[in-house]
Design a protein around this motif. Sequence first.
Motif, PDB file in Angstrom:
ATOM      1  N   LYS B  47       0.746  -1.504   0.046  1.00 19.95           N
ATOM      2  CA  LYS B  47      -0.185  -0.325  -0.071  1.00 19.95           C
ATOM      3  C   LYS B  47       0.593   1.119  -0.144  1.00 19.95           C
ATOM      4  O   LYS B  47       0.612   2.569  -0.440  1.00 19.95           O
ATOM      5  CB  LYS B  47      -0.785  -0.413   1.077  1.00 19.95           C
ATOM      6  N   LEU B  50       2.475   1.753  -3.561  1.00 22.71           N
ATOM      7  CA  LEU B  50       1.323   2.468  -4.055  1.00 22.71           C
ATOM      8  C   LEU B  50       0.961   4.329  -3.887  1.00 22.71           C
ATOM      9  O   LEU B  50       0.164   4.259  -4.668  1.00 22.71           O
ATOM     10  CB  LEU B  50       0.149   1.584  -4.312  1.00 22.71           C
ATOM     11  N   LEU B  52      -1.107   4.319  -1.289  1.00 29.76           N
ATOM     12  CA  LEU B  52      -2.822   4.127  -0.474  1.00 29.76           C
ATOM     13  C   LEU B  52      -2.442   4.597   0.813  1.00 29.76           C
ATOM     14  O   LEU B  52      -3.669   5.310   1.339  1.00 29.76           O
ATOM     15  CB  LEU B  52      -2.854   2.853  -0.666  1.00 29.76           C
ATOM     16  N   LYS B  68       2.550   7.628 -12.308  1.00 27.99           N
ATOM     17  CA  LYS B  68       1.754   6.719 -10.849  1.00 27.99           C
ATOM     18  C   LYS B  68       0.251   6.607 -11.933  1.00 27.99           C
ATOM     19  O   LYS B  68      -0.314   5.339 -11.695  1.00 27.99           O
ATOM     20  CB  LYS B  68       0.761   8.133  -9.678  1.00 27.99           C
ATOM     21  N   ASN B  69       0.034   6.351 -12.893  1.00 25.09           N
ATOM     22  CA  ASN B  69      -0.853   6.057 -14.229  1.00 25.09           C
ATOM     23  C   ASN B  69       0.049   4.655 -14.164  1.00 25.09           C
ATOM     24  O   ASN B  69      -0.622   3.999 -15.600  1.00 25.09           O
ATOM     25  CB  ASN B  69      -2.166   7.361 -14.547  1.00 25.09           C
ATOM     26  N   ILE B  71       0.795   2.180 -12.606  1.00 22.84           N
ATOM     27  CA  ILE B  71       1.211   0.496 -12.229  1.00 22.84           C
ATOM     28  C   ILE B  71       0.155   0.003 -12.156  1.00 22.84           C
ATOM     29  O   ILE B  71      -1.521   0.483 -11.931  1.00 22.84           O
ATOM     30  CB  ILE B  71       1.165   1.532 -10.290  1.00 22.84           C
ATOM     31  N   GLY B  72       0.111  -1.514 -12.111  1.00 19.84           N
ATOM     32  CA  GLY B  72      -0.963  -2.278 -12.184  1.00 19.84           C
ATOM     33  C   GLY B  72      -1.012  -3.210 -10.494  1.00 19.84           C
ATOM     34  O   GLY B  72      -0.092  -3.116 -10.044  1.00 19.84           O
ATOM     35  N   TYR B  73      -1.459  -2.904 -10.734  1.00 23.31           N
ATOM     36  CA  TYR B  73      -2.082  -3.701  -8.347  1.00 23.31           C
ATOM     37  C   TYR B  73      -3.271  -4.883  -8.461  1.00 23.31           C
ATOM     38  O   TYR B  73      -4.907  -4.138  -9.445  1.00 23.31           O
ATOM     39  CB  TYR B  73      -2.799  -2.011  -7.793  1.00 23.31           C
ATOM     40  N   GLY B  95      -9.750  -1.222 -15.849  1.00 22.77           N
ATOM     41  CA  GLY B  95      -8.421  -0.257 -15.908  1.00 22.77           C
ATOM     42  C   GLY B  95      -7.769   0.528 -16.693  1.00 22.77           C
ATOM     43  O   GLY B  95      -6.831   0.553 -16.560  1.00 22.77           O
ATOM     44  N   LEU B  97      -8.784   2.846 -17.487  1.00 24.14           N
ATOM     45  CA  LEU B  97      -9.464   4.584 -17.161  1.00 24.14           C
ATOM     46  C   LEU B  97      -8.534   5.298 -16.559  1.00 24.14           C
ATOM     47  O   LEU B  97      -8.573   6.302 -17.189  1.00 24.14           O
ATOM     48  CB  LEU B  97     -10.169   4.456 -15.963  1.00 24.14           C
ATOM     49  N   ASN B  98      -7.486   5.306 -16.222  1.00 24.80           N
ATOM     50  CA  ASN B  98      -6.065   6.048 -16.005  1.00 24.80           C
ATOM     51  C   ASN B  98      -5.799   6.042 -16.956  1.00 24.80           C
ATOM     52  O   ASN B  98      -4.935   7.574 -17.192  1.00 24.80           O
ATOM     53  CB  ASN B  98      -5.304   5.191 -14.665  1.00 24.80           C
ATOM     54  N   CYS B 100      -6.946   7.288 -19.814  1.00 24.87           N
ATOM     55  CA  CYS B 100      -8.556   8.633 -20.712  1.00 24.87           C
ATOM     56  C   CYS B 100      -7.655  10.001 -20.220  1.00 24.87           C
ATOM     57  O   CYS B 100      -8.571  10.717 -20.634  1.00 24.87           O
ATOM     58  CB  CYS B 100      -9.423   7.821 -19.645  1.00 24.87           C
ATOM     59  N   GLY B 101      -6.898  10.168 -19.284  1.00 25.77           N
ATOM     60  CA  GLY B 101      -6.735  11.565 -19.082  1.00 25.77           C
ATOM     61  C   GLY B 101      -8.421  12.382 -19.258  1.00 25.77           C
ATOM     62  O   GLY B 101      -8.734  11.902 -17.874  1.00 25.77           O
ATOM     63  N   ALA B 147      -5.767  -5.354 -13.804  1.00 22.97           N
ATOM     64  CA  ALA B 147      -3.748  -4.847 -13.398  1.00 22.97           C
ATOM     65  C   ALA B 147      -2.940  -4.569 -15.018  1.00 22.97           C
ATOM     66  O   ALA B 147      -2.653  -3.320 -15.227  1.00 22.97           O
ATOM     67  CB  ALA B 147      -3.426  -5.403 -12.502  1.00 22.97           C
ATOM     68  N   ALA B 150      -3.839  -1.484 -16.725  1.00 21.55           N
ATOM     69  CA  ALA B 150      -3.470   0.238 -16.310  1.00 21.55           C
ATOM     70  C   ALA B 150      -1.587   0.077 -16.219  1.00 21.55           C
ATOM     71  O   ALA B 150      -1.159   0.724 -15.805  1.00 21.55           O
ATOM     72  CB  ALA B 150      -3.780  -0.266 -14.860  1.00 21.55           C
TER      73      ALA B 150
END
Lengths: 271, 240
Positions: B47, B50, B52, B68-69, B71-73, B95, B97-98, B100-101, B147, B150
């Motif tokens: 965490k 990431l 979090l 940051k966008n 990294i897959g988790y 996954g 979505l990051n 798409c801006g 993941a 992403a």
Amino acid sequence: MIAEMLSYGFMCRALVVGTLVSLCAALLGVSLVLKRYAMIGDGLSHVGFGALSVALAMNLSPLKVSVPVVVLAAFGLLRLSESQRIKGDSAIALISTSSMAIGVIVTSLSGGMNVDVYGYMFGSILSMNMEDVYLSVGLSAVVLFLFFLFYHRIFAVTFDENFARATGIRADRYNILLALLTAVTVVLGMRMMGTLLISSLIIFPALSAMRVFKRFLWVVLCAALISVLCFFAGMTVSFSLSIPTGASVVIANLTCYLLMSLVGTITLGRG
Amino acid sequence: MALLKLEGVSLGYEHLIAAQDVSLSIEAGEYLVVVGENGSGKSTLIKGMLGLLHPRKGKVLMGEGLKKNQIGYMPQQSAMQRDFPASVYEVVLSGCLNRCGLKPFYGGRARTRAQYAMERLGIRALKDECYRELSGGQQQRVLLARALCATEKLLLLDEPTAGLDPMASQELYNLIRSLNEEGVAIVMVSHDIGAALHDANRVLCMHKTVSFVGTVEEYMKSDCGRFLWGCREEGCCHDR
């Protein structure tokens, strides 16, 4: 009978506002139910009740006072439940009963329960004036537009907030958006359903849709449809039998839920 | 510089410090497995990597152009997800979505990417199935596909095989290994030490703090490693 219903101006106003608010509540409801935030609607409506008792006592416009107050309360609730010191459901109970208490005290000090306060407890959709209608239509349009625009993000944050946050999505922002939209919807819905019944508008359509559908998109669309249909059904019954609208809409939703459960059990073989 | 670099990081919740003074770097393309007992700070460390959890002390730095966008988790499944009405495609697509801006909707590239990820993990046929009705192994593949959407560089997995039968676990490990062979760096928390060591090239043993970090060969010879392989000897980290 439908024609007779539509011949009254107040019925038309009620139908327009009711449809929009039902739509908003159902869309947000899917996300709230899945996030285990279902009771947030109930909590916020109690805050709304407190706010509008104060507004009535001070001779201010009820909607204009309660919208910002409930929005603030929604932020507060979100913060409280994130802090983990007080769990989500307790946080809601804490805030809602406190504001209800304030509302009751203010009401009794300023001349007791009058028709307006009663209306907000149990709903009085038929007594809306044109200003209320414009405000309601405008705000619901904004809620619907924002929901549409952020649909995919709301899905991501609902399904897995940690994943969204870890991969660079600003999950906090979308939680705030969700709380904001819910707050606005609750205040608008209070007029129609009343403080005590508004949460059913958020919870029932989502639950009914989930009994049958398995895709998020379908659940959302079905919930929206159910919500609007049940509103019309409730409204018609309420008009023809002269019973309160809010309660009729809840019973329509309950019937729909039972039907959908039956359909779900038969077609999908699960209880 | 490494993909991800931790400098003296301490992480915790409220009054509790769960992982203390961790310094570590994750290189591009490596396969690091994180082992340790329950409560030893493994998941907390993930965490922290990431973002979090914010470090109480120290710094988490990203290098080699990692954003940051990117990294897959793959988190542990929550109870809520087991009851969530969503199709496999909807979950996998989320996954993307990051990437798409500011665009509100998925473009053609995101859809192609999701298709590819499903194909890659052999769940193409499940595209329209309901996530909650899949078997545990299939659900984990869906989350792995998400993941993968992403990231291309770094994948963090938190006990990906928890609750799976040996067969499904092995399949998942094979998939993870093949992703690693294609150049994705893997950081995986695992209790299934035998299988994990088979594929990994580095091991991190957590015990509130880093008690061992090194290659698999070194780990097998270390006290920590020998302990877990069944020879309890003096001076092992787990006896502390």
